[in-house]
Scaffold this motif. Structure first.
Motif, short mmCIF file in Angstrom:
data_model
loop_
_atom_site.label_atom_id
_atom_site.label_comp_id
_atom_site.label_asym_id
_atom_site.label_seq_id
_atom_site.Cartn_x
_atom_site.Cartn_y
_atom_site.Cartn_z
N ASP A 169 2.98 -0.88 11.11
CA ASP A 169 2.18 0.30 10.77
C ASP A 169 1.16 -0.04 9.69
N PRO A 170 -0.09 0.41 9.82
CA PRO A 170 -1.08 0.15 8.77
C PRO A 170 -0.62 0.76 7.45
N PRO A 171 -0.68 0.01 6.35
CA PRO A 171 -0.25 0.58 5.07
C PRO A 171 -1.23 1.66 4.60
N PRO A 172 -0.74 2.72 4.02
CA PRO A 172 -1.65 3.74 3.50
C PRO A 172 -2.43 3.21 2.30
N ARG A 173 -3.47 3.89 1.96
CA ARG A 173 -4.22 3.53 0.74
C ARG A 173 -3.28 3.55 -0.46
N HIS A 174 -3.61 2.73 -1.44
CA HIS A 174 -2.87 2.68 -2.71
C HIS A 174 -1.45 2.13 -2.52
N THR A 175 -1.26 1.28 -1.49
CA THR A 175 0.01 0.56 -1.35
C THR A 175 -0.05 -0.67 -2.23
N HIS A 176 0.85 -0.75 -3.22
CA HIS A 176 0.75 -1.80 -4.23
C HIS A 176 1.83 -2.87 -4.13
N VAL A 177 3.00 -2.52 -3.57
CA VAL A 177 4.07 -3.49 -3.38
C VAL A 177 4.71 -3.22 -2.02
N VAL A 178 5.00 -4.30 -1.29
CA VAL A 178 5.67 -4.18 0.00
C VAL A 178 6.82 -5.19 0.03
N TRP A 179 8.02 -4.70 0.34
CA TRP A 179 9.18 -5.56 0.53
C TRP A 179 9.47 -5.66 2.02
N SER A 180 9.52 -6.90 2.55
CA SER A 180 9.92 -7.13 3.93
C SER A 180 11.37 -7.58 3.95
N PHE A 181 12.08 -7.21 5.00
CA PHE A 181 13.51 -7.51 5.10
C PHE A 181 13.80 -8.30 6.38
N ASP A 182 15.03 -8.80 6.47
CA ASP A 182 15.40 -9.66 7.58
C ASP A 182 15.44 -8.93 8.92
N GLY A 205 14.49 -4.74 10.77
CA GLY A 205 14.18 -3.33 10.56
C GLY A 205 12.92 -3.09 9.76
N PRO A 206 12.77 -1.86 9.23
CA PRO A 206 11.53 -1.48 8.54
C PRO A 206 11.38 -2.16 7.19
N GLU A 207 10.17 -2.05 6.64
CA GLU A 207 9.88 -2.54 5.31
C GLU A 207 9.81 -1.38 4.33
N LEU A 208 9.85 -1.69 3.04
CA LEU A 208 9.80 -0.68 1.98
C LEU A 208 8.48 -0.84 1.23
N ARG A 209 7.75 0.26 1.07
CA ARG A 209 6.42 0.21 0.45
C ARG A 209 6.38 1.11 -0.79
N PHE A 210 5.77 0.59 -1.84
CA PHE A 210 5.52 1.39 -3.04
C PHE A 210 4.05 1.80 -3.02
N VAL A 211 3.83 3.11 -2.91
CA VAL A 211 2.48 3.67 -2.83
C VAL A 211 2.27 4.54 -4.07
N ASP A 212 1.14 4.36 -4.74
CA ASP A 212 0.94 5.08 -6.01
C ASP A 212 -0.56 5.26 -6.27
N PRO A 213 -1.14 6.40 -5.86
CA PRO A 213 -2.58 6.60 -6.05
C PRO A 213 -3.03 6.56 -7.52
N ARG A 214 -2.22 7.10 -8.43
CA ARG A 214 -2.68 7.21 -9.82
C ARG A 214 -2.25 6.02 -10.67
N THR A 215 -1.41 5.16 -10.15
CA THR A 215 -0.97 3.90 -10.77
C THR A 215 -0.32 4.06 -12.15
N PHE A 216 0.32 5.20 -12.39
CA PHE A 216 1.11 5.33 -13.62
C PHE A 216 2.53 4.80 -13.41
N GLY A 217 2.93 4.64 -12.16
CA GLY A 217 4.25 4.08 -11.87
C GLY A 217 4.26 2.59 -12.09
#
Length: 277
Positions: free
Chosen positions: A89-102, A104-116
């Motif tokens: 799946d195309p990552p949404p805008r403001h995707t800053h970290v992506v974890w891929s796993f062995d 199934g799906p991947e885990l994405r950290f998305v944060d438009p305001r970047t305070f996280g």
């Protein structure tokens, strides 16, 4: 900002989807998101190849515990989301970290305001993460009795609402749930903490547990900004059950008097002038 019920909802979703799976790769492209590291190499190197053993939470912080002993800490800030997605799946805008796993799906950290933020750390022999050591007891798990809360309040001239918001005193409560808790406890937010009677401390302790547990059961509050979502992108619905928050000018559910809004510390506070003393 996501508060304890929202972060707990995300924790449960991440734990269900990813616990026991091995991280095969990490892509960290958001420099501000990984600001505690000089570059992405440390985050990638200490995470790649590790099995995600457990997902814990303290206050508003998520802790992804790895098999090798390190911990990935995630703070959602004001607009952060942890989202499960298919690798294609195309990552949404403001995707800053992506974890891929062995698998199934991947885990994405998305944060438009970047305070996280996202960072990897270790712990001392007592199991305490040094970066979180100054946080107060968790509002849901760390106040087992009203006496524990009384010790937090003892001798404090600080007003009740600022104290509830102080993460060094009690971790996890933000603006929404502070207002809801104070209404449930029939306490005014400008009361000095030291002025509470034993009966009032008991009411406040019960309200903290009741409000947070109910909010978790409703998977948190999704407001008009639509920035809080669970790992599958779904909204919570506790906002439909707010008694005072964002209800300025509407009748109090308890006495019928109109809810008022005041500005305090740059935030809006909502309360019933008759019920809360």
């Amino acid at each position: 900002m996501p508060e304890l019920p929202e972060v707990e909802t995300v924790r449960r979703g991440v734990a269900e989807a990813f616990t026991g799976r091995r991280i095969t790769d990490v892509a960290a492209t958001g420099r501000r998101t990984i600001r505690r590291h000089a570059d992405a190499a440390e985050l990638v190197g200490r995470s790649r190849g590790q099995v995600l053993d457990a997902v814990d939470r303290h206050g508003k912080y998520l802790m992804l515990r790895l098999g090798g002993g390190d911990v990935i800490v995630v703070h959602l800030g004001m607009s952060g989301q942890l989202l499960r997605a298919d690798a294609g799946d195309p990552p949404p805008r403001h995707t800053h970290v992506v974890w891929s796993f062995d698998s199934g799906p991947e885990l994405r950290f998305v944060d438009p305001r970047t305070f996280g933020e996202v960072f990897v750390t270790g712990h001392d022999p007592a199991g305490v993460l040094p970066e979180l050591a100054l946080l107060g007891p968790d509002a849901l798990e760390g106040l087992p009795s009203w006496r524990t809360l009384a010790a937090v309040l003892d001798g404090r001239r600080t007003r009740l609402k600022p104290l509830l918001l102080d993460q060094h005193r009690i971790a996890g409560i933000g603006n929404i749930y502070a207002d809801e808790i104070l209404f449930a406890a029939k306490l005014a937010g400008d009361r000095p903490a030291e002025s509470l009677t034993t009966a009032e401390i008991r009411r406040l302790h019960a309200a903290i547990g009741d409000i947070l547990r109910t909010a978790v059961a409703h998977r948190g509050s999704s407001l008009a900004d639509a920035q809080y979502r669970d790992v599958d992108g779904a909204a919570g619905d506790y906002q439909l059950h707010h008694t005072v928050y964002a209800r300025e000018g509407q009748p109090c559910v308890r006495c019928g008097r109109l809810i008022v809004r005041r500005r305090e510390m740059g935030r809006s506070s909502f309360s019933c002038p008759r019920c809360q003393r």
